[in-house]
Scaffold this active site. Structure first.
Site, PDB file in Angstrom:
ATOM      1  N   GLU A   1       1.026  -0.975  -0.051  1.00 56.88           N
ATOM      2  CA  GLU A   1      -0.045   0.046   0.025  1.00 56.88           C
ATOM      3  C   GLU A   1       0.915   1.337  -0.090  1.00 56.88           C
ATOM      4  O   GLU A   1       1.570   1.320   0.918  1.00 56.88           O
ATOM      5  CB  GLU A   1      -0.911  -0.107   1.375  1.00 56.88           C
ATOM      6  CG  GLU A   1      -2.187   0.583   1.310  1.00 56.88           C
ATOM      7  CD  GLU A   1      -2.433   1.943   1.205  1.00 56.88           C
ATOM      8  OE1 GLU A   1      -2.210   2.610   0.221  1.00 56.88           O
ATOM      9  OE2 GLU A   1      -2.382   2.494   2.200  1.00 56.88           O
TER      10      GLU A   1
ATOM     11  N   CYS B   1      -1.717   8.569   3.625  1.00 58.55           N
ATOM     12  CA  CYS B   1      -1.674   8.347   2.144  1.00 58.55           C
ATOM     13  C   CYS B   1      -3.036   8.417   1.420  1.00 58.55           C
ATOM     14  O   CYS B   1      -3.127   8.922   0.272  1.00 58.55           O
ATOM     15  CB  CYS B   1      -1.163   6.767   1.928  1.00 58.55           C
ATOM     16  SG  CYS B   1      -2.256   5.682   2.585  1.00 58.55           S
TER      17      CYS B   1
HETATM   18  C1  UN1 Z   1      -7.228   6.394   6.701  1.00 59.65           C
HETATM   19  O1  UN1 Z   1      -7.435   7.349   5.723  1.00 59.65           O
HETATM   20  O2  UN1 Z   1      -7.975   6.802   7.915  1.00 59.65           O
HETATM   21  O3  UN1 Z   1      -0.853   5.233   5.106  1.00 59.65           O
HETATM   22  C2  UN1 Z   1      -5.990   5.572   6.572  1.00 59.65           C
HETATM   23  C3  UN1 Z   1      -1.937   5.621   5.016  1.00 59.65           C
HETATM   24  C4  UN1 Z   1      -3.094   4.667   4.661  1.00 59.65           C
HETATM   25  C5  UN1 Z   1      -4.177   4.472   5.912  1.00 59.65           C
HETATM   26  C6  UN1 Z   1      -5.048   5.639   5.714  1.00 59.65           C
HETATM   27  N1  UN1 Z   1      -2.330   3.403   4.532  1.00 59.65           N
HETATM   28  O4  UN1 Z   1      -2.218   6.640   5.335  1.00 59.65           O
END
Ligand code: UN1
Length: 521
Positions: free
Chosen positions: A267, A301
Site C-alpha cells: 500500500e 496516504c
Molecule cells: C485513513 O485514511 O484513515 O498510510 C487510513 C496511510 C493509509 C491509511 C489511511 N494506509 O495513510
C-alpha cells in the site's frame, strides 16, 4: 503469553503516562529483550527536547532469530482453532480500549497528531482487532458441485506461514492492527518491523497482543532501521510480506519479494483529489476538504493533496476554505484546542518546506499560507511545524510530458508542478480550476496514483459518472478522501497499490492461499 524475559519487561501492558522516557524492548521468540544495535530515542516532534521512549535497536541477525521463532510456532498456531485465535485478538482489543486515553496521549506525543486523533486511532485499532476476532463465524471457504458422480469440490484456505509486516509512522497502531490481526487470525505467524520513528506505539500493540495470550514466537517485534525490512524480505524463511509506506521503498521490496517468489502486498503512495463541482454544498465541501487535507498535518496516504474546483465557484470556495483555515489552530497536539500538530520529524518538515519552495519556483501561486506557530521549546532547532498551505498551480506551471496533452482543453493540460505531482506527505493542497465536469474528472486522473478521491456534488448522475471516470480504489461522494472501515476493502488503483487489497474479506486474499479438494467418499 511470553516467557523467558531477560529484562524488567514483564510482557503486561505497561501503564502509560509513567515517567518518560519509556524503555523500549524488542519481542523475539516470546522474550522482551534489548536490541544489540544502535541506541534509539523517540522524540516528541512538538517538543524536540522531550524523549518519549528510548532503547536499542535490532540488528539484522535478529531478523533471522525472529523468523526462526515464528517458523517454530507456525504449525501449532495454524492448527489452533480460528475461534481461539480470534479470542486472543478480542482480549487485546479490550486491553487497548481500557487504555485508549493514555495510549492516545502517547501516540500524540510520539507521532504528532492531535490527542483526539491519537485516541481515535487507538480505538480504531481495537475495532479492527474485534472485526477479525469474529472471523471464525464467517464463511471459511467454498463448495462447488463436481461434474463427476459421487464427488464434491471444496476450496479451503491455508495460512501462508511466516509473514513479514512493515508499517509506516503515520498510523502507528491502526495500520499495524489491520495487517497483524488478519495475519494472525488466518493462522500466520508474524515478524513485524514498524517505522523507527514510532517504536513506543508499536511496543504497546505488541504488549496488548502478547498480554492477551499469544503463544511465544507467534508475533515478533523488531524495532530498528529500514535495513531490517530489506533483511526481512531476503530471509529464506519468509512466506509473505505486507508493506505500507513510501512508493520508493515499496517498489524496492516488491522487486526483492518477486525475485524470491514471495507474495507481496503493498500500500503505497497517493495524490488524492477532491473535486468540488458547481452544484456542491460548498460549506460541507470546505469542511471536508479541510479535514482531508490538513488533519494529521496531511500525513495520510489518503489525504487530499489536490483540489479541483469548478471555475464558477472557485473563488467562493477558496474564501470558505480560507475562513476555516483562519480558525485552524496549530500547536502542541496534546492541547485539546489544537487542530493540527507538527510533522513527524523536523527533517520531514524540512522536506515539505523545500517542496513548497520548489512548487513556487515552478510557478505555483500561494493561495493560502497559515501563520507558523510560535517557536516551541526547541530553541534554534529546526521546527517540525509546517503551516497549512494552498498552492494554485496550472496555467503558469511547467507542463508534464503527456501524449494526450495536445488534444485536451487548456485547463486540462497535465501539470508538472511538484505540488501537483509528488506525494509531499504534509499540509499542502495543490489547486486547479476546471471549466467543466469532464475537465474536472480528467484533471483528477492526471496522476500516476489512484488511491482515493472525494467528489462534492448534489447530482446523483454525476456521482455515478465519477464511479466510471475515476480510476481509484476508494471514492468518497460528499465526504473527505481519508478514512477506512475495517469490513470493506482498502487499497489503491494504478501505482498506489500492489497485490491484494487490505481489510475486510479482501485481507483473506493475501494472508491465505487456497487448496482445492476433490472429495469422493
Ligand atoms: C485513513 O485514511 O484513515 O498510510 C487510513 C496511510 C493509509 C491509511 C489511511 N494506509 O495513510
Amino acid at each position: 503469553m511470553s516467557a523467558g524475559t531477560d529484562t524488567a519487561h514483564d510482557g503486561a501492558l505497561a501503564t502509560p503516562g509513567a515517567a518518560l522516557p519509556v524503555p523500549l524492548r524488542l519481542l523475539i521468540g516470546g522474550a522482551w529483550v534489548a536490541g544489540d544495535g544502535a541506541p534509539l530515542a523517540s522524540r516528541n516532534p512538538a517538543r524536540p527536547d522531550e524523549v518519549v521512549a528510548e532503547g536499542t535497536q535490532a540488528v539484522p541477525a535478529d531478523v533471522d532469530r525472529a523468523v526462526r521463532a515464528a517458523r517454530a510456532t507456525a504449525r501449532e498456531w495454524a492448527r489452533t482453532p480460528i475461534h481461539a485465535r480470534g479470542a486472543v485478538l478480542a482480549r487485546a482489543a479490550a486491553a487497548l480500549e481500557e487504555r485508549a486515553d493514555q495510549l492516545g496521549l502517547e501516540l500524540a506525543r510520539e507521532e504528532g497528531k492531535t490527542l483526539a486523533e491519537g485516541t481515535g486511532e487507538v480505538l480504531r485499532a481495537a475495532q479492527i482487532l474485534r472485526y477479525y476476532a469474529g472471523e471464525g463465524d464467517r464463511v471459511a471457504g467454498e463448495h462447488f458441485a463436481s461434474p463427476r458422480r459421487g464427488e464434491r469440490i471444496l476450496v479451503t484456505r491455508r495460512p501462508l506461514g511466516v509473514v513479514g509486516i512493515v508499517t509506516p509512522f503515520n498510523f502507528p497502531i491502526a495500520i499495524p492492527a489491520w495487517k497483524i490481526a488478519p495475519a494472525l487470525v488466518y493462522g500466520n505467524t508474524v515478524v513485524w518491523k514498524p517505522a523507527s520513528t514510532v517504536p513506543l506505539l508499536a511496543m504497546r500493540l505488541a504488549e496488548a497482543l502478547d498480554g492477551a495470550g499469544l503463544p511465544a514466537g507467534t508475533l515478533n517485534l523488531l524495532i530498528g532501521p529500514g535495513a531490517l525490512g530489506t533483511a526481512l524480505v531476503r530471509q529464506p524463511g519468509l512466506d509473505g510480506l505486507s508493506f505500507t509506506g513510501s512508493t520508493g521503498v515499496g517498489r524496492m521490496l516488491a522487486g526483492e519479494a518477486a525475485s524470491r517468489g514471495v507474495p507481496f502486498q503493498g500500500e503505497m503512495g497517493g495524490k488524492n483529489a477532491a473535486i468540488v463541482l458547481a452544484d456542491a454544498d460548498l460549506d460541507l465541501a470546505a469542511e471536508q476538504v479541510l479535514f482531508g487535507a490538513f488533519r494529521s498535518s496531511g500525513q495520510k496516504c489518503t489525504a487530499t493533496s489536490r483540489l479541483i474546483v469548478a471555475d464558477e465557484v472557485a473563488d467562493e470556495f477558496l474564501a470558505l476554505l480560507t475562513a476555516r483555515l483562519d480558525a485552524w489552530r496549530l500547536g502542541d497536539p496534546t492541547d485539546p484546542s489544537v487542530h493540527m500538530g507538527p510533522l513527524v520529524t523536523p527533517a520531514a518538515a524540512e522536506g515539505v518546506r523545500a517542496a513548497i519552495a520548489a512548487a513556487e519556483a515552478e510557478g505555483a501561486r500561494v493561495a493560502y499560507c497559515g501563520p507558523s506557530p510560535a517557536a516551541s521549546d526547541g530553541g534554534d532547532a529546526p521546527s517540525a511545524f509546517v503551516p497549512p498551505t494552498v498552492l494554485e498551480v496550472g496555467a503558469g506551471s511547467p507542463v508534464g510530458d503527456h501524449a494526450a496533452a495536445g488534444e485536451r482543453p487548456a485547463s486540462c493540460v497535465p501539470c508538472g508542478n511538484t505540488a501537483w505531482r509528488e506525494e509531499l506527505f504534509g499540509p499542502v493542497l495543490a489547486m486547479r480550476r476546471a471549466a467543466s465536469t469532464e475537465e474536472a474528472f480528467a484533471l483528477a486522473e492526471d496522476s500516476e496514483f489512484g488511491l482515493s478521491a472525494a467528489l462534492f456534488t448534489r447530482g446523483i448522475a454525476t456521482a455515478l459518472e465519477a464511479v466510471d471516470a475515476l480510476d481509484v480504489g476508494i471514492l468518497h461522494v460528499n465526504s473527505e478522501s481519508a478514512g477506512a472501515d475495517p469490513h470493506v476493502p482498502f487499497g489503491g488503483a494504478k501505482k498506489s497499490g500492489y497485490g491484494p487489497k487490505e481489510q475486510g474479506a479482501a485481507a483473506r486474499e493475501f494472508f491465505t492461499h487456497t487448496t482445492t479438494v476433490y472429495l469422493r467418499g
